[in-house]
Design a protein around this motif. Structure first.
Motif, PDB file in Angstrom:
ATOM      1  N   PRO A   1      21.389  -6.976   5.129  1.00 25.77           N
ATOM      2  CA  PRO A   1      21.551  -5.823   3.955  1.00 25.77           C
ATOM      3  C   PRO A   1      22.058  -6.462   2.419  1.00 25.77           C
ATOM      4  CG  PRO A   1      22.996  -5.578   6.032  1.00 25.77           C
ATOM      5  CD  PRO A   1      22.411  -6.782   5.989  1.00 25.77           C
ATOM      6  N   GLY A   2      21.307  -5.973   1.554  1.00 24.57           N
ATOM      7  CA  GLY A   2      21.429  -6.415   0.266  1.00 24.57           C
ATOM      8  C   GLY A   2      20.498  -7.850  -0.128  1.00 24.57           C
ATOM      9  N   ALA A   3      19.995  -8.115   0.908  1.00 13.63           N
ATOM     10  CA  ALA A   3      19.360  -9.566   0.517  1.00 13.63           C
ATOM     11  C   ALA A   3      17.832  -9.324   0.809  1.00 13.63           C
ATOM     12  CB  ALA A   3      19.879 -10.603   1.514  1.00 13.63           C
ATOM     13  N   SER A   4      17.154  -8.251   1.030  1.00 11.10           N
ATOM     14  CA  SER A   4      15.720  -8.158   1.381  1.00 11.10           C
ATOM     15  C   SER A   4      15.376  -6.852   0.492  1.00 11.10           C
ATOM     16  CB  SER A   4      15.592  -7.980   2.643  1.00 11.10           C
ATOM     17  OG  SER A   4      16.070  -6.870   3.394  1.00 11.10           O
ATOM     18  N   ALA A   5      13.939  -6.952   0.091  1.00 14.31           N
ATOM     19  CA  ALA A   5      13.334  -5.977  -0.778  1.00 14.31           C
ATOM     20  C   ALA A   5      11.732  -6.149  -0.379  1.00 14.31           C
ATOM     21  CB  ALA A   5      13.407  -6.246  -2.046  1.00 14.31           C
ATOM     22  N   ALA A   6      11.239  -5.064  -0.692  1.00 15.44           N
ATOM     23  CA  ALA A   6       9.795  -4.767  -0.162  1.00 15.44           C
ATOM     24  C   ALA A   6       9.158  -3.731  -0.899  1.00 15.44           C
ATOM     25  CB  ALA A   6       9.438  -4.838   1.291  1.00 15.44           C
ATOM     26  N   LYS A   7       7.826  -3.784  -0.894  1.00 19.79           N
ATOM     27  CA  LYS A   7       7.082  -2.559  -1.475  1.00 19.79           C
ATOM     28  C   LYS A   7       5.929  -2.331  -0.315  1.00 19.79           C
ATOM     29  CE  LYS A   7       5.791   0.942  -3.911  1.00 19.79           C
ATOM     30  NZ  LYS A   7       5.390   1.387  -2.366  1.00 19.79           N
ATOM     31  N   THR A   8       5.508  -1.069  -0.147  1.00 19.02           N
ATOM     32  CA  THR A   8       4.324  -0.677   1.076  1.00 19.02           C
ATOM     33  C   THR A   8       3.383  -0.365  -0.148  1.00 19.02           C
ATOM     34  OG1 THR A   8       5.304   1.404   0.763  1.00 19.02           O
ATOM     35  CG2 THR A   8       5.944   0.021   2.771  1.00 19.02           C
ATOM     36  N   GLY A   9       2.116  -0.470   0.376  1.00 20.02           N
ATOM     37  CA  GLY A   9       0.731  -0.225  -0.271  1.00 20.02           C
ATOM     38  C   GLY A   9      -0.347   0.426   0.590  1.00 20.02           C
TER      39      GLY A   9
ATOM     40  N   THR B   1      -7.738   2.669   4.000  1.00 21.72           N
ATOM     41  CA  THR B   1      -8.624   1.546   4.092  1.00 21.72           C
ATOM     42  C   THR B   1      -8.227   0.088   3.986  1.00 21.72           C
ATOM     43  OG1 THR B   1      -9.553   1.576   1.804  1.00 21.72           O
ATOM     44  CG2 THR B   1     -10.827   3.107   3.294  1.00 21.72           C
ATOM     45  N   GLN B   2      -7.050  -0.094   3.224  1.00 27.18           N
ATOM     46  CA  GLN B   2      -6.316  -1.181   2.988  1.00 27.18           C
ATOM     47  C   GLN B   2      -5.089  -0.940   3.010  1.00 27.18           C
ATOM     48  OE1 GLN B   2      -8.389  -3.770   2.997  1.00 27.18           O
ATOM     49  NE2 GLN B   2     -10.389  -2.948   2.198  1.00 27.18           N
ATOM     50  N   THR B   3      -4.261  -1.776   3.733  1.00 28.48           N
ATOM     51  CA  THR B   3      -2.806  -1.545   3.904  1.00 28.48           C
ATOM     52  C   THR B   3      -2.011  -2.635   3.622  1.00 28.48           C
ATOM     53  OG1 THR B   3      -2.664  -1.746   6.445  1.00 28.48           O
ATOM     54  CG2 THR B   3      -3.048   0.550   5.554  1.00 28.48           C
ATOM     55  N   TRP B   4      -0.714  -2.520   3.042  1.00 29.75           N
ATOM     56  CA  TRP B   4       0.150  -3.838   2.731  1.00 29.75           C
ATOM     57  C   TRP B   4       1.496  -3.464   2.941  1.00 29.75           C
ATOM     58  CZ3 TRP B   4      -1.925  -8.324  -0.315  1.00 29.75           C
ATOM     59  CH2 TRP B   4      -3.324  -8.006  -0.614  1.00 29.75           C
ATOM     60  N   MET B   5       2.121  -4.619   3.174  1.00 32.56           N
ATOM     61  CA  MET B   5       3.602  -4.707   2.886  1.00 32.56           C
ATOM     62  C   MET B   5       3.932  -5.940   2.058  1.00 32.56           C
ATOM     63  SD  MET B   5       6.917  -3.370   3.286  1.00 32.56           S
ATOM     64  CE  MET B   5       7.256  -2.655   5.007  1.00 32.56           C
TER      65      MET B   5
END
Length: 338
Positions: A237-245, A251-255
């Motif tokens: 909690p409060g110590a991780s971050a991310a963005k999906t794509g 056709t292309q997927t990301w994290m």
């Protein structure tokens, strides 16, 4: 760096001599379209320009007329006109209904709302977005050129191919409060006699302001709590971050995500079949069925989550710094309503 292919030039399923993690200049595949993992660049520019994470956006607009002038100071006329494919103007849609409305800027990022990103961009200088992107080392993995953010589709990660290594390095600067270091593969060199040799020091540079990085971390932390990657949080909690794509038709997927001590880019997609959808395919022994839709949080997010749960605690997992009032409220002191 890891990938689920066999290093071989011979014909055969999954055989390849490409390293999918790096640029073509390094012998790699040169990257892939990154989808919405590029959106934090517009948001970082929004904060850098003095706006706030909690500023309200009018994210209702989905179309701009063909003669609309997007500010672009690096172009000869000082603006960009985008007539669209049919000459009737530039048009976008959100991935899901119900989000074409007023919303806070950070909400628009962690829920990956296209209309929110372009609402920010309309108020910004497109060339300023490019400057922030370039400062973070983001470039075309095939041509080596910076991303041209005066091409409006670039703001959704759709105009160039970018390598996982490049994206991981850029996001590491968010984790490191704006300081970015060059990747270095070597930790130690020892010969057969046991003699140890010096290796180059890592080169680091402050590329964006600390408070801008804090603001990005503040928003992307919410991605894993109540945003587009909520099912991929890693119990920090409060110590991780991310963005999906996710690109068109999956056709292309990301994290791409990080803690203070570790940034990781996870990609699942197509190399030889660039227009083939991942929907309905068997991936890792699993097949999507019915209305299931493959996006950045599905397979790319799953492998990001599994890896980070195993490895992140070997590095710094301290909580991100709280953003300043200026970053939250902007120059005008606006605040989130009730």
């Amino acid at each position: 760096m890891a990938q689920n292919t066999y290093y071989s030039g011979e014909e055969g399923d999954s055989n390849t001599t490409y390293n999918f993690n790096v640029d073509r200049a390094m012998g790699g595949a040169g990257g892939f379209q990154v989808g919405s993992t590029y959106k934090p660049l517009t948001y970082a520019t929004w904060l850098d320009a003095g706006n706030g994470a909690e500023d309200l956006l009018d994210a209702t607009q989905t179309r701009w007329p063909a003669d609309h002038r997007w500010k672009a100071s690096c172009l000869e006329r000082g603006y960009k006109i985008e007539p669209g494919n049919n000459g009737e103007g530039f048009e976008i849609q959100n991935a899901e209904p119900g989000y074409t409305r007023e919303m806070e800027a950070d909400f628009g990022l962690y829920n990956s709302i296209n209309t929110a990103i372009y609402a920010m961009a309309e108020d910004l200088d497109l060339c300023h977005i490019g400057e922030i992107s370039d400062a973070l080392g983001i470039h075309d993995g095939k041509a080596g050129e910076p991303v041209d953010t005066t091409v409006l589709s670039a703001l959704l990660g759709g105009s160039v191919d970018i390598s996982p290594m490049t994206m991981a390095r850029a996001y590491s600067a968010f984790a490191n409060r704006g300081e970015m270091c060059e990747p270095r593969a070597l930790e130690k060199v020892v010969d057969y006699t046991g003699r140890e040799y010096d290796i180059p020091e890592t080169s680091c540079e402050q590329v964006i302001d600390e408070d801008v990085a804090d603001g990005v971390n503040y928003a992307l932390n919410q991605t894993l709590i109540r945003g587009s990657g909520w099912q991929r949080e890693i119990d920090l909690p409060g110590a991780s971050a991310a963005k999906t794509g996710t690109t068109d038709n999956s056709t292309q997927t990301w994290m791409v995500g990080y803690t203070k001590g570790l940034a990781t880019a996870s990609w699942v997609g197509n190399y030889e079949f660039g227009s083939r959808s991942l929907n309905g395919l068997s991936i890792g022994g699993e097949r999507t069925e019915g209305d299931d839709w493959v996006d950045g949080s599905t397979y790319a997010g799953g492998q990001w989550q599994r890896f980070m749960r195993e490895v992140a605690r070997d590095y710094d997992t301290g909580k991100f710094e709280e953003p300043s009032e200026r970053v939250l409220e902007g120059r005008n002191g606006t605040s989130r309503p009730g």
